[in-house]
Design an enzyme around this catalytic site. Structure first.
Site, PDB file in Angstrom:
ATOM      1  N   LYS A 179     -33.222 -13.338  -0.272  1.00  0.00           N
ATOM      2  CA  LYS A 179     -31.997 -12.537  -0.469  1.00  0.00           C
ATOM      3  C   LYS A 179     -32.454 -11.137  -0.886  1.00  0.00           C
ATOM      4  CE  LYS A 179     -29.129 -10.918  -2.865  1.00  0.00           C
ATOM      5  NZ  LYS A 179     -28.799  -9.471  -2.844  1.00  0.00           N
ATOM      6  N   GLU A 254     -39.784 -11.621 -12.762  1.00  0.00           N
ATOM      7  CA  GLU A 254     -40.509 -10.348 -12.857  1.00  0.00           C
ATOM      8  C   GLU A 254     -39.461  -9.303 -13.201  1.00  0.00           C
ATOM      9  OE1 GLU A 254     -43.681 -10.098 -12.603  1.00  0.00           O
ATOM     10  OE2 GLU A 254     -44.431 -11.635 -11.240  1.00  0.00           O
ATOM     11  N   CYS A 288     -41.051  -1.119 -11.909  1.00  0.00           N
ATOM     12  CA  CYS A 288     -40.993  -1.952 -13.122  1.00  0.00           C
ATOM     13  C   CYS A 288     -42.196  -1.679 -14.009  1.00  0.00           C
ATOM     14  CB  CYS A 288     -40.873  -3.417 -12.764  1.00  0.00           C
ATOM     15  SG  CYS A 288     -42.091  -3.992 -11.599  1.00  0.00           S
ATOM     16  N   GLU A 387     -35.734   0.851 -20.753  1.00  0.00           N
ATOM     17  CA  GLU A 387     -36.222   1.143 -19.401  1.00  0.00           C
ATOM     18  C   GLU A 387     -35.209   2.070 -18.726  1.00  0.00           C
ATOM     19  OE1 GLU A 387     -36.101  -1.993 -16.358  1.00  0.00           O
ATOM     20  OE2 GLU A 387     -38.137  -1.413 -15.828  1.00  0.00           O
TER      21      GLU A 387
HETATM   22  P1  NAD Z   1     -30.371  -6.453 -10.327  1.00  0.00           P
HETATM   23  O1  NAD Z   1     -31.211  -7.290 -11.193  1.00  0.00           O
HETATM   24  O2  NAD Z   1     -28.902  -6.552 -10.525  1.00  0.00           O
HETATM   25  O3  NAD Z   1     -30.647  -6.796  -8.777  1.00  0.00           O
HETATM   26  C1  NAD Z   1     -31.868  -7.306  -8.288  1.00  0.00           C
HETATM   27  C2  NAD Z   1     -31.570  -8.378  -7.250  1.00  0.00           C
HETATM   28  O4  NAD Z   1     -30.802  -9.425  -7.853  1.00  0.00           O
HETATM   29  C3  NAD Z   1     -30.731  -7.890  -6.059  1.00  0.00           C
HETATM   30  O5  NAD Z   1     -31.165  -8.540  -4.883  1.00  0.00           O
HETATM   31  C4  NAD Z   1     -29.341  -8.346  -6.417  1.00  0.00           C
HETATM   32  O6  NAD Z   1     -28.512  -8.525  -5.305  1.00  0.00           O
HETATM   33  C5  NAD Z   1     -29.623  -9.669  -7.098  1.00  0.00           C
HETATM   34  N1  NAD Z   1     -28.570 -10.129  -7.995  1.00  0.00           N
HETATM   35  C6  NAD Z   1     -27.708  -9.370  -8.710  1.00  0.00           C
HETATM   36  N2  NAD Z   1     -26.865 -10.173  -9.409  1.00  0.00           N
HETATM   37  C7  NAD Z   1     -27.221 -11.445  -9.154  1.00  0.00           C
HETATM   38  C8  NAD Z   1     -26.749 -12.703  -9.598  1.00  0.00           C
HETATM   39  N3  NAD Z   1     -25.734 -12.820 -10.443  1.00  0.00           N
HETATM   40  N4  NAD Z   1     -27.370 -13.808  -9.147  1.00  0.00           N
HETATM   41  C9  NAD Z   1     -28.404 -13.713  -8.303  1.00  0.00           C
HETATM   42  N5  NAD Z   1     -28.892 -12.546  -7.827  1.00  0.00           N
HETATM   43  C10 NAD Z   1     -28.309 -11.428  -8.255  1.00  0.00           C
HETATM   44  O7  NAD Z   1     -30.849  -5.006 -10.449  1.00  0.00           O
HETATM   45  P2  NAD Z   1     -30.083  -3.694  -9.992  1.00  0.00           P
HETATM   46  O8  NAD Z   1     -28.616  -3.795 -10.228  1.00  0.00           O
HETATM   47  O9  NAD Z   1     -30.498  -3.418  -8.614  1.00  0.00           O
HETATM   48  O10 NAD Z   1     -30.720  -2.647 -10.982  1.00  0.00           O
HETATM   49  C11 NAD Z   1     -30.311  -2.612 -12.341  1.00  0.00           C
HETATM   50  C12 NAD Z   1     -31.479  -2.348 -13.228  1.00  0.00           C
HETATM   51  O11 NAD Z   1     -32.474  -3.348 -13.039  1.00  0.00           O
HETATM   52  C13 NAD Z   1     -32.210  -1.051 -12.950  1.00  0.00           C
HETATM   53  O12 NAD Z   1     -31.619   0.022 -13.590  1.00  0.00           O
HETATM   54  C14 NAD Z   1     -33.580  -1.361 -13.464  1.00  0.00           C
HETATM   55  O13 NAD Z   1     -33.677  -1.109 -14.820  1.00  0.00           O
HETATM   56  C15 NAD Z   1     -33.739  -2.828 -13.242  1.00  0.00           C
HETATM   57  N6  NAD Z   1     -34.573  -3.131 -12.073  1.00  0.00           N
HETATM   58  C16 NAD Z   1     -35.816  -3.590 -12.296  1.00  0.00           C
HETATM   59  C17 NAD Z   1     -36.624  -3.884 -11.219  1.00  0.00           C
HETATM   60  C18 NAD Z   1     -38.006  -4.391 -11.406  1.00  0.00           C
HETATM   61  O14 NAD Z   1     -38.806  -4.356 -10.471  1.00  0.00           O
HETATM   62  N7  NAD Z   1     -38.338  -4.897 -12.563  1.00  0.00           N
HETATM   63  C19 NAD Z   1     -36.168  -3.705  -9.929  1.00  0.00           C
HETATM   64  C20 NAD Z   1     -34.878  -3.250  -9.722  1.00  0.00           C
HETATM   65  C21 NAD Z   1     -34.083  -2.989 -10.819  1.00  0.00           C
END
Ligand code: NAD
Length: 485
Positions: A179, A254, A288, A387
């Site tokens: 996904k 992660e 990250c 972060e």
């Molecule tokens: P997120 O965690 O919401 O999204 C990451 C992935 O999870 C996406 O594919 C999203 O569709 C999916 N997702 C979201 N809600 C979900 C749920 N309830 N169940 C299962 N999957 C779900 O991250 P974001 O909204 O894209 O970004 C928000 C914050 O997350 C950023 O500001 C940043 O701080 C952090 N982030 C960290 C990383 C990393 O590599 N550690 C990467 C992206 C974002």
């Protein structure tokens, strides 16, 4: 008029077939460099996830499950070679989709190829043990795939994250449901096409784009999924773990970080400076493992800030295809989050030591922010604790080694740390004292290193990906004790 994409982006890949989502619904995909709609992607939901899990199980029971480890490895290596022939095309897609400067997208594509080569080569080298046991017994272990594995990836490094998690899972004989993030999934879809061209059996890799709360949540709740790999935010990671608990399946999380780089007075500053800068601005700070806190021994604080500031003033931000130092942020939302931290810095009276510039011809609809160096930040301030996920690096002064360790370990996170010193004993002491998953001494990988196990402690998550370690995570150990008299 923008060039057409090399494939229709609105489809899901299930059981080797590209088709519309079950609902027929789509989502707009934006180009962060100008805010325009780049394409439409499928809005996959629970029905598509259900079909994808069934297809993956079918692959395990069929052609994919019948392959031996060497055959799986050969397929992954073929995919790696195919990726290498398309580095420029993949970097172009990532530039449009993520807003990543071309040179960074190329590096990601090469890393994806390396993951596929590494895990392809490793597939037939994961061995069990024989265990000295009671007389008359032979006891041994081997590693078995979990079955159907779920992979939820974010938008910041789609190629690298898919390479390290899907690559390792396939090497161990799992079948995957991927996904990708709703903000960026073009290279995930491109990899699905590459996999097909290389002969990966239908159903071994299924790709369902969609919203996190729909397709993502459905994947985490599905009883047919036997392992979940998640990269993203802490809040979502906790939700994923809670969902996995309902089905008692293992999870690799992660999550984020606030990774420190410790600069001691004896450090080779000429060597350190490019790393100190790059680890904060790579992918516009949306990494990250960004080295977003620079801790400097007081004796050289002013000098380090001055030299960093000099470099920051030369940084240029612009459209991804212009291939400058930084591209835009991924979205208007992310732009809002980072801008609020910059406002907070000003309201708190923190010294803005330097900022880079946004190119004059950057399209007004793009999500641009100036890379910013904030010096003399108290270790407890929100800018030094949270972060930001943007190109904002804070510089913090420390007194002695104990002070440095206390500040470095003083956030909820623990992903990566960097140590800059010429004192070998100190480097080793710190490598032990720092609470995190990876320590770099006199270098900083910013998440690079296909071969190096990677993952965090505390709010940065748990489980390890990359390196050989990932192969253990994507398999279950079985112990067999045979009484033969
Ligand atoms: P997120 O965690 O919401 O999204 C990451 C992935 O999870 C996406 O594919 C999203 O569709 C999916 N997702 C979201 N809600 C979900 C749920 N309830 N169940 C299962 N999957 C779900 O991250 P974001 O909204 O894209 O970004 C928000 C914050 O997350 C950023 O500001 C940043 O701080 C952090 N982030 C960290 C990383 C990393 O590599 N550690 C990467 C992206 C974002």
């Amino acid at each position: 008029m923008a060039e057409p994409l090399p494939f229709p982006a609105h489809e899901v890949l299930i059981d080797g077939r590209w088709r519309d989502s079950a609902s027929g619904e789509r989502l707009p995909l934006l180009n962060p460099s100008d805010g325009s709609v780049l394409a439409e992607i499928a809005r996959g939901d629970a029905a598509d996830i259900d079909a994808a899990v069934a297809a993956a199980q079918g692959a395990l029971d069929g052609d994919w499950g019948r392959l031996n480890a060497a055959e799986r490895g050969r397929l992954l290596m073929a995919m790696g070679r195919a990726v290498l022939t398309q580095v420029d095309q993949l970097a172009h897609l990532e530039a449009l989709d993520v807003g990543k400067p071309l040179k960074q997208g190329r590096a990601d594509a090469v890393a994806l190829a390396r993951y596929l080569e590494f895990y392809g080569g490793a597939a037939d080298k994961v061995m069990g043990e024989t265990i000295p046991y009671l007389n008359g017994y032979t006891a041994l272990t081997w590693r078995e795939p979990h079955g159907v594995t779920g992979h939820i990836v974010p938008w910041n490094y789609p190629m690298q994250i898919i390479g390290r998690s899907v690559g390792a899972a396939l090497a161990m004989g799992n079948a995957c449901v991927l996904k990708p993030a709703e903000e960026a999934c073009l290279t995930a879809l491109a990899l699905g096409r590459i996999a097909q061209q290389c002969g990966l059996p239908a159903g071994a890799l299924n790709i369902v784009p969609g919203l996190g709360e729909e397709a993502g949540a459905a994947l985490t709740a599905h009883a047919g999924v036997k392992h979940l790999s998640f990269t993203g935010s802490v809040a979502t990671g906790r939700r994923v773990q809670a969902a996995a608990a309902q089905n008692t399946v293992p999870v690799t999380l992660e999550l984020g970080g606030k990774s420190p780089q410790l600069v001691f007075a004896d450090a080779d500053l000429d060597a350190a400076l490019p790393y100190l800068v790059n680890a904060g601005i790579q992918n516009a700070g949306q990494t990250c493992s960004a080295g977003s806190r620079i801790l400097v021994e007081r004796a050289r604080f002013d000098e380090v800030v001055e030299r960093l500031a000099h470099r920051y003033r030369t940084l240029r931000v612009g459209p991804a295809l212009a291939d400058l130092d930084l591209g835009p942020l991924i979205s208007k939302r992310q732009h809002g989050i980072v801008s609020r931290y910059l406002d907070l810095a000003r309201e708190s009276g923190l010294p803005i030591a330097a900022q880079g510039a946004i190119a004059a011809d950057a399209p007004p609809g793009g999500f641009y922010v100036q890379p910013t160096l904030v010096a003399g930040v108290p270790a407890a301030h929100a800018l030094a604790q949270e972060e930001i996920f943007g190109p904002v690096t804070v510089v913090i002064a420390f007194g002695d080694e104990a002070d440095a360790v206390r500040i470095a370990n003083g956030t909820p996170y623990g992903l990566v740390a960097g140590v800059w010193t010429r004192d070998g004993s100190r480097a080793l002491r710190l490598a032990r004292a720092l609470k995190c998953g990876q320590v770099f001494v006199n270098n900083y990988g910013a998440g690079g290193g296909v071969e190096l196990p990677f993952g965090g402690v505390g709010a940065s998550g748990h489980g390890r990906e990359k390196g050989f370690e990932a192969l253990y995570g994507f398999s279950a150990l079985k112990t067999v004790a045979i009484l033969h008299g």
